[in-house]
Design a protein around this motif. Sequence first.
Motif, PDB file in Angstrom:
ATOM      1  N   PRO A  55       0.987  -1.199   0.057  1.00 18.58           N
ATOM      2  CA  PRO A  55      -0.178  -0.081  -0.073  1.00 18.58           C
ATOM      3  C   PRO A  55       0.890   1.342   0.115  1.00 18.58           C
ATOM      4  CG  PRO A  55       0.221  -0.766   2.331  1.00 18.58           C
ATOM      5  CD  PRO A  55       0.779  -1.877   1.257  1.00 18.58           C
ATOM      6  N   GLN A  56       0.190   2.325  -0.256  1.00 21.38           N
ATOM      7  CA  GLN A  56       0.819   3.596  -0.284  1.00 21.38           C
ATOM      8  C   GLN A  56      -0.387   4.348   0.522  1.00 21.38           C
ATOM      9  OE1 GLN A  56       3.939   4.764  -0.684  1.00 21.38           O
ATOM     10  NE2 GLN A  56       4.156   2.579  -1.542  1.00 21.38           N
ATOM     11  N   ILE A  57       0.065   4.992   1.507  1.00 21.97           N
ATOM     12  CA  ILE A  57      -0.908   5.524   2.532  1.00 21.97           C
ATOM     13  C   ILE A  57      -0.600   7.176   2.711  1.00 21.97           C
ATOM     14  CG2 ILE A  57      -1.897   5.596   4.814  1.00 21.97           C
ATOM     15  CD1 ILE A  57      -0.460   2.511   4.672  1.00 21.97           C
ATOM     16  N   PHE A  58      -1.850   7.846   2.526  1.00 21.22           N
ATOM     17  CA  PHE A  58      -1.603   9.361   2.788  1.00 21.22           C
ATOM     18  C   PHE A  58      -2.627   9.503   3.855  1.00 21.22           C
ATOM     19  CE2 PHE A  58      -0.233   9.309  -1.516  1.00 21.22           C
ATOM     20  CZ  PHE A  58       0.431  10.166  -1.658  1.00 21.22           C
ATOM     21  N   ILE A  59      -2.112  10.489   4.917  1.00 19.38           N
ATOM     22  CA  ILE A  59      -2.885  10.990   5.937  1.00 19.38           C
ATOM     23  C   ILE A  59      -3.167  12.293   5.800  1.00 19.38           C
ATOM     24  CG2 ILE A  59      -3.461  11.172   8.408  1.00 19.38           C
ATOM     25  CD1 ILE A  59      -1.993   8.636   8.936  1.00 19.38           C
ATOM     26  N   GLY A  60      -4.132  12.732   5.336  1.00 21.37           N
ATOM     27  CA  GLY A  60      -4.413  14.342   4.842  1.00 21.37           C
ATOM     28  C   GLY A  60      -3.500  14.366   3.549  1.00 21.37           C
ATOM     29  N   PRO A  61      -2.575  15.558   3.589  1.00 23.19           N
ATOM     30  CA  PRO A  61      -1.804  15.692   2.376  1.00 23.19           C
ATOM     31  C   PRO A  61      -0.327  14.977   2.609  1.00 23.19           C
ATOM     32  CG  PRO A  61      -1.760  17.743   3.716  1.00 23.19           C
ATOM     33  CD  PRO A  61      -2.871  16.596   4.379  1.00 23.19           C
ATOM     34  N   ARG A  62      -0.300  14.352   3.842  1.00 26.75           N
ATOM     35  CA  ARG A  62       1.283  13.834   4.370  1.00 26.75           C
ATOM     36  C   ARG A  62       1.356  12.493   3.501  1.00 26.75           C
ATOM     37  NH1 ARG A  62       3.610  12.969  10.383  1.00 26.75           N
ATOM     38  NH2 ARG A  62       5.399  11.657   9.578  1.00 26.75           N
ATOM     39  N   HIS A  63       2.346  12.002   2.949  1.00 35.88           N
ATOM     40  CA  HIS A  63       2.497  10.660   2.479  1.00 35.88           C
ATOM     41  C   HIS A  63       3.282   9.868   3.550  1.00 35.88           C
ATOM     42  CE1 HIS A  63       5.088   7.801  -0.020  1.00 35.88           C
ATOM     43  NE2 HIS A  63       3.619   7.307   0.140  1.00 35.88           N
ATOM     44  N   ILE A  64       2.291   8.860   3.942  1.00 35.93           N
ATOM     45  CA  ILE A  64       3.162   8.108   5.105  1.00 35.93           C
ATOM     46  C   ILE A  64       4.120   7.018   4.678  1.00 35.93           C
ATOM     47  CG2 ILE A  64       2.551   6.723   6.841  1.00 35.93           C
ATOM     48  CD1 ILE A  64       1.812   9.429   7.466  1.00 35.93           C
ATOM     49  N   GLY A  65       3.826   6.510   3.491  1.00 31.12           N
ATOM     50  CA  GLY A  65       4.456   5.419   2.987  1.00 31.12           C
ATOM     51  C   GLY A  65       3.765   4.097   2.991  1.00 31.12           C
ATOM     52  N   GLY A  66       4.291   3.101   3.102  1.00 28.91           N
ATOM     53  CA  GLY A  66       3.844   1.829   3.131  1.00 28.91           C
ATOM     54  C   GLY A  66       3.426   1.047   4.544  1.00 28.91           C
ATOM     55  N   TYR A  67       2.913  -0.048   4.740  1.00 31.19           N
ATOM     56  CA  TYR A  67       2.588  -0.589   5.906  1.00 31.19           C
ATOM     57  C   TYR A  67       3.792  -0.438   6.935  1.00 31.19           C
ATOM     58  CZ  TYR A  67       1.578  -3.759   9.671  1.00 31.19           C
ATOM     59  OH  TYR A  67       1.168  -4.266  10.815  1.00 31.19           O
ATOM     60  N   ASP A  68       5.004  -0.781   6.490  1.00 36.03           N
ATOM     61  CA  ASP A  68       6.149  -0.753   7.429  1.00 36.03           C
ATOM     62  C   ASP A  68       6.229   0.771   8.101  1.00 36.03           C
ATOM     63  OD1 ASP A  68       6.459  -3.509   7.153  1.00 36.03           O
ATOM     64  OD2 ASP A  68       8.077  -3.113   5.822  1.00 36.03           O
ATOM     65  N   ASP A  69       6.068   1.649   7.123  1.00 32.15           N
ATOM     66  CA  ASP A  69       6.256   2.902   7.516  1.00 32.15           C
ATOM     67  C   ASP A  69       5.092   3.276   8.594  1.00 32.15           C
ATOM     68  OD1 ASP A  69       8.541   3.424   5.604  1.00 32.15           O
ATOM     69  OD2 ASP A  69       6.878   3.409   4.258  1.00 32.15           O
ATOM     70  N   LEU A  70       4.021   3.175   8.297  1.00 35.24           N
ATOM     71  CA  LEU A  70       2.735   3.130   9.201  1.00 35.24           C
ATOM     72  C   LEU A  70       2.811   2.687  10.325  1.00 35.24           C
ATOM     73  CD1 LEU A  70      -0.138   4.618   9.345  1.00 35.24           C
ATOM     74  CD2 LEU A  70      -1.048   2.194   8.633  1.00 35.24           C
ATOM     75  N   SER A  71       3.309   1.462  10.561  1.00 31.39           N
ATOM     76  CA  SER A  71       3.465   0.618  11.736  1.00 31.39           C
ATOM     77  C   SER A  71       4.425   1.354  12.734  1.00 31.39           C
ATOM     78  CB  SER A  71       3.499  -0.800  11.446  1.00 31.39           C
ATOM     79  OG  SER A  71       4.762  -1.133  10.827  1.00 31.39           O
ATOM     80  N   ARG A  72       5.341   1.976  12.033  1.00 30.27           N
ATOM     81  CA  ARG A  72       6.637   2.448  12.916  1.00 30.27           C
ATOM     82  C   ARG A  72       6.219   3.979  13.734  1.00 30.27           C
ATOM     83  NH1 ARG A  72       9.838   2.060   8.433  1.00 30.27           N
ATOM     84  NH2 ARG A  72      10.308  -0.036   8.002  1.00 30.27           N
ATOM     85  N   ILE A  73       4.977   4.398  13.291  1.00 33.43           N
ATOM     86  CA  ILE A  73       4.503   5.696  13.929  1.00 33.43           C
ATOM     87  C   ILE A  73       4.215   5.459  15.285  1.00 33.43           C
ATOM     88  CG2 ILE A  73       3.108   7.710  13.646  1.00 33.43           C
ATOM     89  CD1 ILE A  73       3.057   7.297  10.371  1.00 33.43           C
ATOM     90  N   PRO A  74       4.593   5.984  16.169  1.00 32.39           N
ATOM     91  CA  PRO A  74       4.082   5.653  17.592  1.00 32.39           C
ATOM     92  C   PRO A  74       2.831   5.830  17.615  1.00 32.39           C
ATOM     93  CG  PRO A  74       6.206   7.013  17.728  1.00 32.39           C
ATOM     94  CD  PRO A  74       5.532   6.785  16.224  1.00 32.39           C
ATOM     95  N   GLY A  75       1.890   5.291  18.460  1.00 34.86           N
ATOM     96  CA  GLY A  75       0.529   5.323  18.377  1.00 34.86           C
ATOM     97  C   GLY A  75       0.063   6.784  18.581  1.00 34.86           C
ATOM     98  N   SER A  76       0.515   7.453  19.757  1.00 32.29           N
ATOM     99  CA  SER A  76       0.033   8.935  20.001  1.00 32.29           C
ATOM    100  C   SER A  76       0.291   9.856  18.838  1.00 32.29           C
ATOM    101  CB  SER A  76       0.750   9.414  21.362  1.00 32.29           C
ATOM    102  OG  SER A  76       2.115   9.431  21.046  1.00 32.29           O
ATOM    103  N   GLU A  77       1.585   9.789  18.178  1.00 26.41           N
ATOM    104  CA  GLU A  77       1.519  10.513  16.877  1.00 26.41           C
ATOM    105  C   GLU A  77       0.786  10.341  15.953  1.00 26.41           C
ATOM    106  OE1 GLU A  77       4.953  11.367  13.618  1.00 26.41           O
ATOM    107  OE2 GLU A  77       5.604  10.527  15.373  1.00 26.41           O
ATOM    108  N   LEU A  78       0.304   8.905  15.530  1.00 25.35           N
ATOM    109  CA  LEU A  78      -0.464   8.478  14.527  1.00 25.35           C
ATOM    110  C   LEU A  78      -2.031   8.923  14.967  1.00 25.35           C
ATOM    111  CD1 LEU A  78      -1.387   7.142  12.114  1.00 25.35           C
ATOM    112  CD2 LEU A  78      -1.515   4.819  13.419  1.00 25.35           C
TER     113      LEU A  78
END
Length: 88
Positions: A55-78
């Motif tokens: 996957p390629q994931i965007f939250i708002g205008p911000r490109h997060i990247g793929g699943y691995d990138d998403l899963s590395r974001i600390p819960g509070s930041e996500l």
Amino acid sequence: MAEVTLYGSDHCPYCVRAELLLRSRGCHTINKIMVDRDPQPLAEMMARTGRRTVPQIFIGPRHIGGYDDLSRIPGSELDMLLAAPPAP
């Protein structure tokens, strides 16, 4: 809640994992764009991200990247990213 866009494919286990992770953090509206059904969304995704994997994931205008990138974001930041108001 921020607008979430997920470029994915029907046969991608990481796309499923990304969606489950987002839903577990309270995101119930995900704009899913399936790139394996039509070449136009794949070209759009590649133009936006420079990547061809899903996957390629965007939250708002911000490109997060793929699943691995998403899963590395600390819960509070996500949670903060997801709670941001949608762009006007």
